[in-house]
Design a protein around this motif. Sequence first.
Motif, PDB file in Angstrom:
ATOM      1  N   SER A   1      -7.983  -0.236   3.683  1.00  0.00           N
ATOM      2  CA  SER A   1      -7.601  -1.061   4.754  1.00  0.00           C
ATOM      3  C   SER A   1      -6.751  -0.510   5.745  1.00  0.00           C
ATOM      4  O   SER A   1      -6.019  -1.087   6.616  1.00  0.00           O
ATOM      5  CB  SER A   1      -6.771  -2.403   4.273  1.00  0.00           C
TER       6      SER A   1
ATOM      7  N   ARG B   1      -7.715  -5.060   1.516  1.00  0.00           N
ATOM      8  CA  ARG B   1      -8.050  -5.623   2.853  1.00  0.00           C
ATOM      9  C   ARG B   1      -7.831  -7.116   2.792  1.00  0.00           C
ATOM     10  O   ARG B   1      -7.662  -7.786   4.075  1.00  0.00           O
ATOM     11  CB  ARG B   1      -9.610  -5.435   2.866  1.00  0.00           C
TER      12      ARG B   1
ATOM     13  N   GLY C   1      -1.306  -3.125   2.926  1.00  0.00           N
ATOM     14  CA  GLY C   1      -2.561  -2.678   2.744  1.00  0.00           C
ATOM     15  C   GLY C   1      -2.815  -1.426   1.898  1.00  0.00           C
ATOM     16  O   GLY C   1      -1.649  -0.816   1.539  1.00  0.00           O
TER      17      GLY C   1
END
Lengths: 368, 305
Positions: free
Chosen positions: B229, B146, B225
Amino acid sequence: MIGSDVVIEHVGKSFGAFRALDDVSIGIGKGEFFSLLGPSGCGKTTLLRIIAGFEQPESGAVLLDGVNVLPEPPNTRRVNTVFQNYALFPHLSVFENVAFSLRLAKAPDATVRDRVGHYLRLVELEAHADKKPAQLSGGQKQRVAIARALINEPSVLLLDEPLSALDAKLRQHMLIELDAIHDKIGITFIYVTHDQQEALSVSDRIAVMNGGQVLQVGTPQEIYEAPATDFVAKFIGETNLYEGTIRSVSGQMAELDTAEFGTVYVTDDDPPPAGTRVSWTVRPEKIRIDLERPSSVRGGLNLLSGLVDEPIYSGFQTKFYVRTDQGATLKVIKQHADWSDEGPRIRWKDSVWLSYSAEDAFLVEVKR
Amino acid sequence: MKQGPGGLYAAPSILWLSVFFVAPLLIIVAYSFLTQGQRGGVEWKPTLDAYKAIANPTFLTVTVNTIVVALGATLVTILIALPCGYHMARSKRQNLLLLLVIIPFWTNFLIRIYAWIAILGNEGFLNDLLRFLGLTDEPLRFLYNRWAVGLVLVYTYLPYAILPLFSTIDKFDFSLLEAARDLGATKLKAITRVLLPNIRGGVFTAFLFTFIPIFGAYAVPLLVGGTESYMLGNLIADELTKSRNWPLAAAISLVITLVTTVGVMLLLRAGGTATLGSGGAGTKEPEEGAALPAQSVASAEGEPA
């Protein structure tokens, strides 16, 4: 409120290569209405900003009641400023603008209402408390700025060309109001202006500045009647300024040889010896203008004849540019006192007589 | 009253908006109420299947994650952009600084993401440097979480926040800050009590310019990501290209449109209507790009190129 005395000691400040203030020292008394007067770029605003705390000088000190305030940030100095463009907070109402410093100090609501009410009454703006600055006229904005600066009860109020954005009529009116407020609250006012008329009419004393230096400090009368330098003579009011060489001195009167007018009689407290090169001045309103040759010619009276080059009529007075027989031009101002006055009858190309007393002509500077 | 030809002048923009904005939006709305086709596409049988499918925990998790990432990244972006914009507005070299802000746009958006991968990757520049300095033995894993997504999003959208903030602060009368200081405000108080309220419009615009595209982000979470995420943009792409569930993709797109629209309207309600920079909400709709069928990653991200 009690005013502070302000002492400026040997303050120097440069912006790059530009010397904004050059070893400036001024003493300002408690409760004085003191003006810093000079053309733009003379350093007057820089000096004001140094007193307010927005600029730091490279050298010198600013003493408020004997204490150097230079180490203090602007927010703790007992000095408040009325800014040139008013700098009112556009997102706040008139009331909140004036209340700003009280809100910062977290004053209770009742106190805020009382104090803001008091100062809005002082500047006669109670009726406009809820308006935003954008809804006010220039004069009203000006008064909000004054109330906002006074509410903190500063011991010195700094005014940075506060009237320059107003029209001439309103400027006169605000000037009288400012003077009235000064009389009422009695704190020290330091007033920056380039307008000699403003400075002369309200100040207790004036410092005339140019090129980062203080040229003369004195009462309006001293500055006007006894200018210390050519610059002061030319900057304050209108004048005739010429050079000459002293031929002889007797007491306070000196006889000058001038290229433009031949022999000229002038006075000075302590005239320099014969042979000294000097500048001398006579104010236009001190010169009499007549169509006939004056009948009585005392000693020490300067008498010239010439031709009216340009009469400029402005109702209560007429300004004449008169070319004297020697070929130089003198400015003469004639007040129109009453109906019998012959001023308005003097026309273009009329030949006239000019006369002025030696007591009204002064030595200004010694030249090298 | 005499009718001017004003309506006629508006015709091109009405045509443009109808063909490229209203019509696609209506198609998406329509698709979301239709039945999933066998190999993508739709069958013209109305159903609420797509909306039933939305009501599942995965979708909710991704939505929450998207909101958290978008809000966080937007906030950080604005916090960085504010001092930048302030400095630019006060600087004597405004043009140079403006150029520096715009220079990243000269490089393709995807290439800039790959540059971040080259910097942050296990064999990347940053790990090389840390190893060279003897600070680490094993490569640190910077990517695929993230934080990497947040970092690259902030990097990508920083100019979009700096530019409106700069243009607003540039019009701000700095003598107001001096007035505040003169009246007893500390530097910080002068900024919170006087600067911020007066540049509110710019802050709103910056918020919209960053929040809306970040909320519909697709390429950044896809490339830097990890699974944690995942954002709504990725979900849409998956539904379109992998599950071939176009009605569901359309429904998710509508959720994005709805959330951003409601967000914008709440912001406008909260104030700043008058000072909102021109073309604030309406002109940039990169999330629509993400919501339409994605042929390539670049076109999916829509705007930043």
